[in-house]
Design a protein around this motif. Structure first.
Motif, mmCIF file in Angstrom:
data_model
loop_
_atom_site.group_PDB
_atom_site.id
_atom_site.type_symbol
_atom_site.label_atom_id
_atom_site.label_comp_id
_atom_site.label_asym_id
_atom_site.label_seq_id
_atom_site.Cartn_x
_atom_site.Cartn_y
_atom_site.Cartn_z
ATOM 1 N N GLU A 110 69.557 24.044 66.605
ATOM 2 C CA GLU A 110 68.374 23.221 66.842
ATOM 3 C C GLU A 110 68.804 21.860 67.349
ATOM 4 O O GLU A 110 69.978 21.502 67.276
ATOM 5 C CB GLU A 110 67.536 23.085 65.578
ATOM 6 N N SER A 111 67.850 21.100 67.871
ATOM 7 C CA SER A 111 68.222 19.890 68.590
ATOM 8 C C SER A 111 68.932 18.928 67.653
ATOM 9 O O SER A 111 68.462 18.653 66.561
ATOM 10 C CB SER A 111 66.987 19.230 69.204
ATOM 11 N N HIS A 131 70.012 25.933 73.553
ATOM 12 C CA HIS A 131 71.185 25.722 72.707
ATOM 13 C C HIS A 131 71.739 24.310 72.868
ATOM 14 O O HIS A 131 72.827 24.010 72.433
ATOM 15 C CB HIS A 131 72.249 26.772 72.988
ATOM 16 N N THR A 176 62.408 24.611 72.377
ATOM 17 C CA THR A 176 63.085 24.170 71.164
ATOM 18 C C THR A 176 63.136 25.300 70.135
ATOM 19 O O THR A 176 63.819 25.181 69.132
ATOM 20 C CB THR A 176 62.372 22.957 70.564
ATOM 21 N N ARG A 177 62.375 26.337 70.364
ATOM 22 C CA ARG A 177 62.583 27.566 69.600
ATOM 23 C C ARG A 177 62.247 28.726 70.521
ATOM 24 O O ARG A 177 61.633 28.532 71.568
ATOM 25 C CB ARG A 177 61.731 27.576 68.333
ATOM 26 N N ALA A 224 65.805 30.354 72.445
ATOM 27 C CA ALA A 224 65.693 28.904 72.301
ATOM 28 C C ALA A 224 66.845 28.212 73.006
ATOM 29 O O ALA A 224 67.898 28.799 73.248
ATOM 30 C CB ALA A 224 65.691 28.542 70.828
#
Lengths: 382, 203
Positions: free
Chosen positions: B183-184, A214, A204-205, A212
């Motif tokens: 980010e998610s 995408h 997640t990063r 990270a």
């Protein structure tokens, strides 16, 4: 044909093989890795960022080959020659069971589901709790540091959840809940069930120089940025950096040479069948040894484990035909033809301490690592 | 995004990629993602398509049929997306479809000449629509047209497949896939976690 002697030969480059390669190479051992397929070229073989009209059959795949496709992982969005077809296994009459095997380097770590939960204490002590089978020969506390080590290496995203059955680890930030998750979470709350983020090996990063995720959502077709754990993205670069790895692709291992006592025969490591004009190898078509090699573009290898001591092999001494692969047979390793099939518990314990031994011996000499390794029973993890 | 030109969408996509890539240490790897564009580049459409499977009459009938299923009434239809070419290619590639399509087109011709004395292609537009309506809608079912209905279903399936996997079709669909996020992406409806008060979808 000049002979090369390696400290270790690793057959297969999937999750287990890849981790072994990386760990052994970093410990200073000369490793030869044999893989049945080719390497993946992410740009050409992972097509999950292509639009349907950029592909010949618009993503539906060649209709003439559709019958042998394994489904969603094995489609036009993944290059040709990644998944293995024509595997010599049978199923019980009336059953349909597929055994999708990815024979590219990295195996199914290229396409896996990424769920990376820890076993909890109740799993290790299951026999004590429910009376079935036997307990694991180690406790959760013993193995927890290794879980942490792997989690830190591969990057796992989740939250701290305080559930002993599914212990917390060292996690990257979790993915956010989406609309459906919120709806399900509310419903689950009403019936008293927790609805929590999975432990998922997805970055997640950015983590350890890996970019990270995408969030394109096409993980099952492979990740072309290497944002979830797979052997080719995470382990092979580290192993290759040490200069100790020789990776041989399109190398199908047919059998491991052992003597009549089930021990490794000696120092001959492999002999490419075609280059050596056949030698003492016979082609087995439609049959199979422990592991088999078929195909005109595959060199076949015989492999003898390099074993100086009196190590007992857990593989059968002679090639056996593959058993019908109905569910339940798959995970069963053929019983050893000679020597003990059951591992003494003490040795099994030792097996799981290999990591610790290697970590300790990173500074020490090669011979020491080697001898420790040879002490370990191999091939039987079930 | 339906009305946007593809050039702009491509540009946006590449820009988004570049912006995202600049945030990551593993920039080299992101080049792979961009590489897809070059490797999977579109083949230019030839001015004249030579059918691989159908004969010229069949192909013309098929083209007309796909056009009637997805007409170009104000927005791009099957013709603009080259659906008949896709269908011809897929049928050529898939032996299990070949008989069904060939038989279906022949059925359509025979049916049209029974009703109107002409092949399907040569019938008037109203006559063609009239024939297809009985095949397409349940409440217009007529006995004895089962084969035609089966074929129409198949043709409709492949027409939609061809259209919505084409560049033109995906623009019409405003396809939400193939987006990248830094980010998610979470649920945007923070005030309504049970999602009870959202407007019902139109479909």
């Amino acid at each position: 044909m000049p002979k090369t002697v390696y400290d270790v030969i690793v057959i297969g480059t999937g999750a287990g093989g890849g981790m072994a390669i990386k760990t052994l190479c970093e410990a200073g051992l000369k490793v030869c890795a044999l893989n049945s397929g080719r390497r993946i070229n992410p740009a050409r073989d992972f097509r999950n960022h292509r639009m349907p009209y950029e592909m010949k059959y618009r993503g539906f795949g060649d209709p003439r080959k559709r019958a042998q496709s394994y489904g969603y992982m094995d489609n036009e969005y993944v290059g040709e020659g990644i998944w293995e077809h024509g595997i010599t296994y049978t199923t019980a009459p009336g059953t349909e069971w597929m055994w999708p095997r990815c024979h590219a380097v990295g195996g199914k770590t290229n396409f896996w589901g990424r769920s990376s939960a820890r076993f909890g204490d109740i799993d290790f002590r299951a026999a004590t709790l429910d009376g079935y089978d036997v307990d694991w020969p180690m406790t959760y506390e013993e193995i927890a540091p290794y879980y942490s080590r792997v989690e830190k290496m591969i990057g796992v995203a989740s939250t701290v959840q305080n559930r002993p059955s599914n212990p917390d680890g060292e996690y990257l930030p979790p993915m956010k809940l989406r609309c459906l998750d919120h709806i399900l979470q509310r419903g689950a709350e009403k019936v008293g069930a927790p609805y929590l983020p999975d432990r998922i090996a997805q970055l997640t990063r950015s983590h350890n120089d890996h970019p990270a995720c995408h969030f394109c959502g096409n993980c099952t077709d492979g990740c072309d940025t290497g944002s979830f754990f797979s052997t080719p993205w995470f382990l092979l670069p580290l192993a290759e950096k040490t200069g100790n790895l020789e990776l041989r692709t399109n190398a199908v291992v047919r059998s491991i040479l052992v003597d009549e006592k089930g021990r490794a025969k000696g120092r001959r490591l492999y002999r490419p069948r075609h280059a050596a004009g056949g030698g003492n190898l016979r082609t087995r078509r439609g049959g199979g040894g422990i592991l088999r090699g078929i195909g005109k573009d595959h060199a076949e290898f015989e492999v003898a484990l390099l074993a100086g001591g009196d190590r007992q092999l857990q593989w059968p001494a002679r090639a056996q035909p593959l058993r019908p692969l109905v569910w339940g047979h798959r995970t069963r390793v053929p019983a050893a033809a000679s020597g003990s099939a059951e591992l003494p518990r003490q040795r099994f314990r030792q097996h799981h301490r290999v990591d610790a031994a290697l970590a300790e011996s990173e500074k020490s000499s090669r011979g020491e690592v080697h001898s420790r390794l040879l002490d370990l029973p191999g091939g039987r993890m079930r | 995004m339906a009305g946007q030109g593809m050039e702009r969408r491509e540009a946006l996509r590449v820009m988004a990629l570049a912006a995202a890539a600049s945030q990551f240490p593993g920039f080299r790897r992101w080049a792979f993602a961009c590489d897809h564009l070059a490797d999977g580049a579109l083949q230019p459409r030839p001015a004249q398509y030579a059918p691989q499977f159908f004969n010229p009459h069949e192909y013309a009938s098929l083209e007309r049929l796909t056009e009637l299923i997805l007409p170009s009434d104000g927005s791009p239809g099957a013709n603009e997306a080259g659906v008949s070419e896709f269908v011809d290619f897929m049928v050529w590639s898939d032996p299990s479809l070949q008989y069904r399509f060939r038989y279906g087109l022949a059925w359509l011709d025979a049916h049209a000449s029974n009703l109107h004395g002409k092949a399907f292609l040569d019938s008037g537009a109203d006559q063609q629509t009239g024939i297809l309506e009985h095949l397409a809608y349940k409440d217009r079912y007529r006995q004895g047209e089962e084969d035609g209905r089966a074929f129409f279903n198949l043709a409709r399936e492949y027409t939609l497949m061809g259209f919505y996997t084409s560049k033109v079709g995906l623009e019409q669909l405003d396809f939400p896939g193939f987006k990248f996020y830094a980010e998610s992406p979470g649920c945007p409806h923070g005030g309504d976690p049970e999602h009870l008060h959202l407007p019902r979808p139109k479909y």
